[in-house]
Design an enzyme around this catalytic site. Sequence first.
Site, PDB file in Angstrom:
ATOM      1  N   THR A 138      72.389   4.429   4.760  1.00 31.14           N
ATOM      2  CA  THR A 138      72.291   2.813   5.112  1.00 31.14           C
ATOM      3  C   THR A 138      72.471   2.550   6.580  1.00 31.14           C
ATOM      4  OG1 THR A 138      73.525   2.868   2.917  1.00 31.14           O
ATOM      5  CG2 THR A 138      73.835   0.802   4.204  1.00 31.14           C
TER       6      THR A 138
ATOM      7  N   GLU B 232      86.552   4.214   0.637  1.00 26.61           N
ATOM      8  CA  GLU B 232      84.985   3.622   0.176  1.00 26.61           C
ATOM      9  C   GLU B 232      84.945   3.324  -1.354  1.00 26.61           C
ATOM     10  OE1 GLU B 232      82.074   6.812   0.871  1.00 26.61           O
ATOM     11  OE2 GLU B 232      80.366   5.603   0.245  1.00 26.61           O
TER      12      GLU B 232
HETATM   13  C1  LIG Z   1      70.828   2.944  -1.468  1.00 25.53           C
HETATM   14  C2  LIG Z   1      71.442   4.096  -0.993  1.00 25.53           C
HETATM   15  C3  LIG Z   1      72.501   3.943   0.154  1.00 25.53           C
HETATM   16  C4  LIG Z   1      73.110   5.298   0.547  1.00 25.53           C
HETATM   17  N1  LIG Z   1      73.715   5.288   1.577  1.00 25.53           N
HETATM   18  C5  LIG Z   1      74.218   6.643   2.103  1.00 25.53           C
HETATM   19  C6  LIG Z   1      74.592   6.379   3.515  1.00 25.53           C
HETATM   20  O1  LIG Z   1      75.135   5.312   4.374  1.00 25.53           O
HETATM   21  N2  LIG Z   1      75.267   7.693   3.831  1.00 25.53           N
HETATM   22  C7  LIG Z   1      75.205   8.824   3.024  1.00 25.53           C
HETATM   23  O2  LIG Z   1      75.670   9.921   3.466  1.00 25.53           O
HETATM   24  N3  LIG Z   1      74.807   8.743   1.818  1.00 25.53           N
HETATM   25  C8  LIG Z   1      74.268   7.580   1.081  1.00 25.53           C
HETATM   26  N4  LIG Z   1      73.691   7.454   0.119  1.00 25.53           N
HETATM   27  C9  LIG Z   1      73.682   8.639  -0.779  1.00 25.53           C
HETATM   28  C10 LIG Z   1      74.484   8.785  -2.021  1.00 25.53           C
HETATM   29  O3  LIG Z   1      75.871   8.960  -1.789  1.00 25.53           O
HETATM   30  C11 LIG Z   1      74.011   9.670  -2.945  1.00 25.53           C
HETATM   31  O4  LIG Z   1      72.801   9.535  -3.464  1.00 25.53           O
HETATM   32  C12 LIG Z   1      75.246  10.026  -3.989  1.00 25.53           C
HETATM   33  O5  LIG Z   1      75.967  10.857  -3.475  1.00 25.53           O
HETATM   34  C13 LIG Z   1      74.426  11.047  -5.144  1.00 25.53           C
HETATM   35  O6  LIG Z   1      73.853  12.336  -4.573  1.00 25.53           O
HETATM   36  P1  LIG Z   1      72.183  12.508  -4.845  1.00 25.53           P
HETATM   37  O7  LIG Z   1      71.451  11.349  -4.738  1.00 25.53           O
HETATM   38  O8  LIG Z   1      71.994  13.854  -3.917  1.00 25.53           O
HETATM   39  O9  LIG Z   1      72.421  13.040  -6.431  1.00 25.53           O
HETATM   40  P2  LIG Z   1      72.700  14.365  -6.902  1.00 25.53           P
HETATM   41  O10 LIG Z   1      73.858  14.885  -6.283  1.00 25.53           O
HETATM   42  O11 LIG Z   1      71.466  15.194  -6.768  1.00 25.53           O
HETATM   43  O12 LIG Z   1      72.863  14.182  -8.548  1.00 25.53           O
HETATM   44  C14 LIG Z   1      72.003  13.929  -9.458  1.00 25.53           C
HETATM   45  C15 LIG Z   1      72.727  13.573 -10.976  1.00 25.53           C
HETATM   46  O13 LIG Z   1      73.220  14.889 -11.188  1.00 25.53           O
HETATM   47  C16 LIG Z   1      74.744  14.366 -11.368  1.00 25.53           C
HETATM   48  N5  LIG Z   1      75.542  15.650 -10.902  1.00 25.53           N
HETATM   49  C17 LIG Z   1      75.663  16.207  -9.561  1.00 25.53           C
HETATM   50  N6  LIG Z   1      76.525  17.107  -9.820  1.00 25.53           N
HETATM   51  C18 LIG Z   1      77.071  17.009 -10.968  1.00 25.53           C
HETATM   52  C19 LIG Z   1      78.309  17.656 -11.512  1.00 25.53           C
HETATM   53  N7  LIG Z   1      79.146  18.596 -10.588  1.00 25.53           N
HETATM   54  N8  LIG Z   1      78.587  17.391 -12.834  1.00 25.53           N
HETATM   55  C20 LIG Z   1      77.739  16.458 -13.347  1.00 25.53           C
HETATM   56  N9  LIG Z   1      76.969  15.806 -13.054  1.00 25.53           N
HETATM   57  C21 LIG Z   1      76.532  16.011 -11.704  1.00 25.53           C
HETATM   58  C22 LIG Z   1      74.988  13.231 -10.577  1.00 25.53           C
HETATM   59  O14 LIG Z   1      75.864  12.678 -11.073  1.00 25.53           O
HETATM   60  C23 LIG Z   1      73.627  12.651 -10.833  1.00 25.53           C
HETATM   61  O15 LIG Z   1      73.405  11.983 -12.042  1.00 25.53           O
HETATM   62  C24 LIG Z   1      73.083   6.568  -0.519  1.00 25.53           C
HETATM   63  C25 LIG Z   1      72.381   6.624  -1.602  1.00 25.53           C
HETATM   64  C26 LIG Z   1      71.446   5.419  -1.940  1.00 25.53           C
HETATM   65  C27 LIG Z   1      70.758   5.250  -3.120  1.00 25.53           C
END
Ligand SMILES: Cc1cc2nc3c(=O)[nH]c(=O)nc-3n(C[C@H](O)[C@H](O)[C@H](O)COP(=O)(O)OP(=O)(O)OC[C@H]3O[C@@H](n4cnc5c(N)ncnc54)[C@H](O)[C@@H]3O)c2cc1C
Length: 381
Positions: free
Chosen positions: A160, A244
């Site tokens: 972001t 956060e």
């Molecule tokens: C619009 C937007 C803005 C964002 N802004 C920022 C930012 O400013 N800075 C930043 O660093 N990040 C940012 N993010 C990232 C955000 O924090 C991540 O998308 C979020 O932490 C999830 O990680 P991932 O998308 O890699 O999903 P993943 O970690 O790949 O997860 C995929 C799925 O698997 C599930 N999962 C994962 N691990 C487990 C587990 N142990 N047990 C059960 N289920 C599990 C998750 O819950 C999810 O349903 C942003 C994301 C979006 C979409």
Amino acid sequence: MIAPPFGEEHEDLREAIARFVARELRPHADEWEDARWFPNSVFERMAELGYLGLKYPEEYGGQGGDYLHDAVLVEELAGCGSGGVAAGVGAHIGIATPPLWKFGTADQKQRFLVPAIGGAKIAALGITEPNAGSDVAGIKTFAKRVDGGYVVNGSKTFITNGVRADFVVTAVKTTQEGGHHGLSFLLVEKGMEGFSVAKKLEKMGWHASDTGELAFQDVFVPDENLLGEENKGFYLIMANFQWERLLMALGSVGSMFNLLDTAIAYAKERSAFGRPIGRHQSIRHKIAEMAVRAEAGRAITYNALRLFYEGHDAIKEVTMAKLKTQRDSFQQADDTIQIMGGAGYMKEYGVERAARDLRLGPIGGGTDEIMKEILGKQIGL
Ligand SMILES: Cc1cc2nc3c(=O)[nH]c(=O)nc-3n(C[C@H](O)[C@H](O)[C@H](O)COP(=O)(O)OP(=O)(O)OC[C@H]3O[C@@H](n4cnc5c(N)ncnc54)[C@H](O)[C@@H]3O)c2cc1C
């Protein structure tokens, strides 16, 4: 009625912020959403009003307030009509600058925190990578120690403010060890050689917010840009997680009450089969449920906020507040769409946007599944 932990002073601030949001942000929401961008002048104007530094000490240009003042701001920003604007401002004040305040050297505070509070520099927090989101320990961006600093290679995604940021508080690995060891933070600045915005990402919602994919190719970052201790970055991440998540819960509480107001107004004004739709029992009951949902969200969130503010270990309560409010606020938007019928589906009313924007809640800042994992541990499972 003033609800604890807030007092009269906070309610005065709330009124002032609500006025600002209604006059200076809300009228531009459609334009900024369509442009997929809101102007940097929003940061400048908010700095002028003191809103970017509510919780920060006066010596850095802040207002000398505390977390409760920021909480009011975030709740009120939910009324700006664009989740993207709230997200951009929220990332700056809520996740990117707090680590500087807590872990920055005097020099770093002058170079980064002071201009961030003053609206002259925009900040982003870069943790997530293409192959590491929930699993923060899995990040691969590597900072190799060299004379006078580090050379960084890797990438970040979903960041972001990532496109506009003047500096990114960036998580890197500084050892080859696995797990949480060897995580560090570097302040990577716009214009550093090898640092670039690879892509501005298109999204389901938060359209006015610039979400960036960032590339680091042999970026030299000097020693003076190491934030906190080398290899102790995991503490820095953990230090702000609760805040956060509280901010996300507060934003959702604001949205749930706004949607409730919209639904009530529409149910009074729209007639079908000879009476206002709010006089049909199924609509009336849906709105009654929406009122309970908003109230319950506020109660669980304010309780967590109070405990956090008083310095208690509030991980369980904050996690519960985040988990409860994020999915609920999306449901609140969906119910409002249903109550409004075809009008709810139209762009004009802003409710479809609210639904798209609020869908991020169960994903960002720790997913619902991760919240449940944390709670499972808290419960002793
Ligand atoms: C619009 C937007 C803005 C964002 N802004 C920022 C930012 O400013 N800075 C930043 O660093 N990040 C940012 N993010 C990232 C955000 O924090 C991540 O998308 C979020 O932490 C999830 O990680 P991932 O998308 O890699 O999903 P993943 O970690 O790949 O997860 C995929 C799925 O698997 C599930 N999962 C994962 N691990 C487990 C587990 N142990 N047990 C059960 N289920 C599990 C998750 O819950 C999810 O349903 C942003 C994301 C979006 C979409």
